[in-house]
Write an enzyme that holds these catalytic residues in place. Structure first.
Site, PDB file in Angstrom:
ATOM      1  N   VAL A   1       0.833  -1.205   0.000  1.00 49.89           N
ATOM      2  CA  VAL A   1       0.000   0.000   0.000  1.00 49.89           C
ATOM      3  C   VAL A   1       0.865   1.252   0.000  1.00 49.89           C
ATOM      4  CG1 VAL A   1      -1.949  -1.112   1.133  1.00 49.89           C
ATOM      5  CG2 VAL A   1      -0.159  -0.055   2.524  1.00 49.89           C
TER       6      VAL A   1
ATOM      7  N   ILE B   1      12.915   3.545   3.234  1.00 45.47           N
ATOM      8  CA  ILE B   1      13.487   2.566   4.153  1.00 45.47           C
ATOM      9  C   ILE B   1      12.690   1.273   4.193  1.00 45.47           C
ATOM     10  CG2 ILE B   1      13.763   2.114   6.645  1.00 45.47           C
ATOM     11  CD1 ILE B   1      14.979   4.798   6.960  1.00 45.47           C
ATOM     12  N   ALA B   2      11.376   1.377   4.094  1.00 46.09           N
ATOM     13  CA  ALA B   2      10.528   0.191   4.244  1.00 46.09           C
ATOM     14  C   ALA B   2       9.303   0.315   3.353  1.00 46.09           C
ATOM     15  CB  ALA B   2      10.112   0.033   5.697  1.00 46.09           C
ATOM     16  N   GLN B   3       8.562  -0.789   3.233  1.00 48.10           N
ATOM     17  CA  GLN B   3       7.297  -0.767   2.535  1.00 48.10           C
ATOM     18  C   GLN B   3       6.251  -1.479   3.374  1.00 48.10           C
ATOM     19  OE1 GLN B   3       9.160  -2.621  -0.961  1.00 48.10           O
ATOM     20  NE2 GLN B   3       7.565  -4.209  -0.883  1.00 48.10           N
ATOM     21  N   VAL B   4       4.986  -1.126   3.145  1.00 52.32           N
ATOM     22  CA  VAL B   4       3.897  -1.599   3.994  1.00 52.32           C
ATOM     23  C   VAL B   4       2.925  -2.438   3.172  1.00 52.32           C
ATOM     24  CG1 VAL B   4       1.991  -0.915   5.507  1.00 52.32           C
ATOM     25  CG2 VAL B   4       4.122   0.422   5.480  1.00 52.32           C
TER      26      VAL B   4
ATOM     27  N   LYS C   1       4.871  -3.695   8.140  1.00 53.28           N
ATOM     28  CA  LYS C   1       5.948  -2.848   7.627  1.00 53.28           C
ATOM     29  C   LYS C   1       7.235  -3.665   7.585  1.00 53.28           C
ATOM     30  CE  LYS C   1       8.132   1.668   8.513  1.00 53.28           C
ATOM     31  NZ  LYS C   1       8.080   2.883   9.369  1.00 53.28           N
TER      32      LYS C   1
ATOM     33  N   ASP D   1       7.380  13.204  12.856  1.00 56.04           N
ATOM     34  CA  ASP D   1       7.153  13.117  11.415  1.00 56.04           C
ATOM     35  C   ASP D   1       5.658  13.268  11.135  1.00 56.04           C
ATOM     36  OD1 ASP D   1       8.017  12.909   8.821  1.00 56.04           O
ATOM     37  OD2 ASP D   1       8.119  10.729   8.788  1.00 56.04           O
TER      38      ASP D   1
END
Length: 514
Positions: free
Chosen positions: A130, A135-138, A152, A288
Site C-alpha cells: 500500500v 526505508i521500508a514498505q507496507v 511494515k 514526522d
C-alpha cells in the site's frame, strides 16, 4: 571492519556531486563565500561539462541519490541556517518514496525475521504494498486470528546502503568543520550528521519503532481525540513491524474529509493539542507529523502512524521551551531573553536587553495574526538571523522539534486556514507552566529533593562509623583513630548540626503532609 580510504570518500562525493550538479543543487555551495576552497574545487569538478538549470531542485536531486540522501534531505529541511531558506523550502517537498522491492524478497525477509512460514502467521498477505518508502514498505494482511493489520518490512540491503553513505557524510562533515572556520563550528555539521545517524539507526530498527508507538499510546491516554494503533508484538521484530490496520481518510484529502462529515477545524485543534501534550508535557513526540502519516477515523478521532522518527526533550529543556513560547505569545521578550541566557543558548558576553529587542523584532509582527497571514519562512529567517548575530550554537536536541513544529503548523493551516496557533497554544501553555513552575510544583520538587537527601543519611552514618569508630570498635586491619571532637574544624561541626536539624525538620514536614 576495513576503514574506508579518503580516496573512496572523494570518489563517492564526486559521483553524488554529478547528480546534484545536474539539478543545480551545488550552485549555492559554490557561491557561498564561507565554503572552504577544497569543497569549492570539488563542486567545480563535479559540475564540469553539465548545463546548469535556472533554479536548483534539491529535492529531485536527492531523490535520485536514493534512501540515505532522501533522509538526509529531510533532516536538512530543518536547517535553513545551514542550507539557506530557499533550499530548506524545496527540501520540505521531498517525497519519501521509491519503487517497491519484489515480493519474493519481502516474503523471505518476513519469514527470516519472524522465524516462521508466512502462512502460519497470516491467513492473507497482499503482495502489492500500500506504500513503499525509502526505508521500508507496507503490506496489508490478515492474521490467522482474523485481525486486519499493516505489516511494515525493511527494504532488503537497506542497512548496508545507509552504512556506506553515513561513512562518507561523517568524513565530509569532519573536513568541513576542520577547514571552514568559525561559522562551520557554530553550525556543527559533525553533530548534525551524528544526530542523523541516530535518527536513521532508530528507523532501521522496527522493534524500537514499535516500542516508541507503545510509549506514545500510553502517554496520549489523556488526549481522547488522538489515537495510536495497537502493536502486534508476536509478529514484530527488528526488520518487521505489525500493527493494527486503520480505516481512515488522510488529512491531505480535505474535500474527502468534509464529504465524510469531518470538521477540519476540530481536527486541526486535536492536532495542535496532541503535539503540545507530546512535546511540552511528556517530552516525547512524534517527529514526522506530515499529512501522509495522519488519518481521520470514522468516529472523528485523529490517528497517527509511522513512529520511526521520535523526539525526546528533558524536563529542563521543556520548561525553557514552554516559557519561550509563552513569552512570545504574551510579548514578554525580556523573560524569553533571560531564558536563553540561563540555558546558555546565548554566549554570556552578549547583552540580554539587546537580545530581547531582537526577539521583539521577530515576535511583534506575527503576534495575534492568524496563521494564514504569517510567513513561516520570514519568521524562521528572522530567528536564524538572531542565531548568527548572537553567536548562538545550534542546539541539536531541538532540531527535530523545530522541524515538527513547522510541519505540524503546515498541516493545521491546511485543515483550517484561519486557525491561530498562538491562541490555541496560550491556555495550554499557561496551565502547564503554572503546574510546573507554580508553588505546588516547587513544593513537590523540594519534597523529592529532601527525600533523596534523607535516604543518604544511613550510608553517611555507616561511613562515619567506619572511619571514626568508637574506642575499641575499629574494624579488623584498620588502626583505631582517636578524634577529639573539640579539635574538629568548627565549620564541620556547624554544618553537621545544620544538616541534622534540616533533616529532622524536613522529615517532620513530610510526615505532617502525609
Amino acid at each position: 571492519m576495513a576503514v574506508t580510504s579518503s580516496t573512496t570518500h572523494v570518489l563517492r562525493l564526486l559521483r553524488w556531486g554529478r547528480t546534484l550538479a545536474r539539478y543545480g543543487a551545488l550552485q549555492g555551495v559554490e557561491k557561498d563565500p564561507l565554503t572552504p576552497p577544497f569543497a569549492r574545487r570539488l563542486v567545480r569538478l563535479a559540475r564540469f561539462g553539465l548545463p546548469q538549470p535556472a533554479e536548483p531542485d534539491y529535492a529531485a536531486a536527492l531523490q535520485q541519490l536514493g534512501p540515505a540522501a532522501i533522509k538526509l534531505g529531510q533532516a536538512l529541511a530543518t536547517r535553513p541556517d545551514l542550507v539557506g531558506e530557499k533550499a530548506a523550502h524545496n527540501l520540505f517537498a521531498l517525497q519519501d518514496s521509491l519503487p517497491p522491492a519484489p515480493f519474493p524478497l519481502i516474503r523471505k525477509a518476513v519469514e527470516q525475521a519472524l522465524e516462521a512460514p508466512l502462512e502460519t502467521l497470516f491467513s492473507s498477505f497482499d503482495e502489492v504494498p500500500v506504500g513503499a518508502a525509502s526505508i521500508a514498505q507496507v503490506h496489508r494482511a490478515v492474521t490467522t486470528e482474523g485481525r486486519e493489520v499493516a505489516v511494515k518490512v525493511l527494504r532488503p540491503g537497506i542497512e548496508d546502503m545507509f552504512a556506506e553513505a553515513l561513512e562518507t557524510y561523517e568524513w565530509a562533515a569532519a573536513h568541513l568543520e576542520a577547514h571552514a572556520g568559525d561559522e562551520a563550528k557554530r553550525l556543527r555539521p559533525k553533530t548534525v550528521i551524528a544526530h542523523f545517524r541516530q535518527w536513521t539507526r532508530r528507523e532501521l530498527d522496527l522493534q524500537r519503532e514499535a516500542a516508541s508507538a507503545s510509549e506514545l499510546k500510553e502517554n496520549m491516554v489523556a488526549e481522547d481525540g488522538f489515537y495510536v494503533p495497537e502493536i502486534d508484538w508476536r509478529r514484530t521484530a527488528r526488520r518487521v513491524l505489525t500493527l493494527e490496520w486503520l480505516d481512515g481518510i488522510k488529512l491531505s484529502k480535505r474535500d474527502d474529509l468534509i464529504a465524510a462529515g469531518h470538521n477540519p477545524r476540530d481536527l486541526a485543534g486535536i492536532l495542535v493539542r496532541a503535539f503540545l501534550r507530546q512535546a511540552v508535557i511528556d517530552g516525547f513526540f512524534h517527529a514526522d507529523l506530515h499529512q501522509g502519516n495522519l488519518f481521520a477515523l470514522p468516529d472523528g478521532r485523529l490517528a497517527a502512524i509511522d513512529f520511526g522518527i521520535m523526539g525526546r526533550i528533558d524536563r529542563r529543556a521543556r520548561l525553557w521551551l514552554a516559557e519561550i513560547l509563552y513569552g512570545l505569545i504574551t510579548g514578554n521578550y525580556a523573560r524569553v531573553a533571560e531564558i536563553h541566557f540561563e540555558a546558555q543558548y546565548v554566549p554570556a558576553h552578549h547583552n540580554s536587553e539587546e537580545f530581547a529587542t531582537a526577539l521583539r523584532a521577530v515576535g511583534e509582527p506575527i503576534r495575534g495574526l492568524p496563521v494564514k497571514d504569517i510567513s513561516v519562512g520570514r519568521m524562521l529567517e528572522g530567528l536564524f538571523s538572531i542565531t548568527r548575530d548572537f553567536d548562538m550554537p545550534v542546539q541539536p536536541h531541538l532540531l527535530l522539534l523545530q522541524k515538527t513544529m513547522v510541519m505540524e503548523e503546515g498541516v493545521a493551516t491546511f485543515l483550517d486556514p484561519d486557525i491561530n496557533m498562538w491562541e490555541q497554544a496560550e491556555p495550554f501553555l499557561k496551565e502547564w507552566i503554572r503546574s510546573e513552575l507554580g508553588p505546588e510544583a516547587y513544593a513537590a520538587d523540594r519534597i523529592v529533593h529532601v527525600t533523596r537527601a534523607l535516604r543518604k543519611i544511613p550510608d553517611l552514618i555507616d561511613r562515619l562509623d567506619h572511619y571514626f569508630p568508637a574506642p575499641g570498635g575499629a574494624p579488623p586491619g584498620i588502626p583505631e583513630v582517636k578524634v577529639e571532637v573539640n579539635k574538629l574544624p568548627r565549620v564541620r561541626i556547624r554544618d553537621l548540626v545544620v544538616a541534622i536539624l534540616a533533616a529532622a525538620a524536613s522529615a517532620a514536614a513530610v510526615l505532617l503532609l502525609r
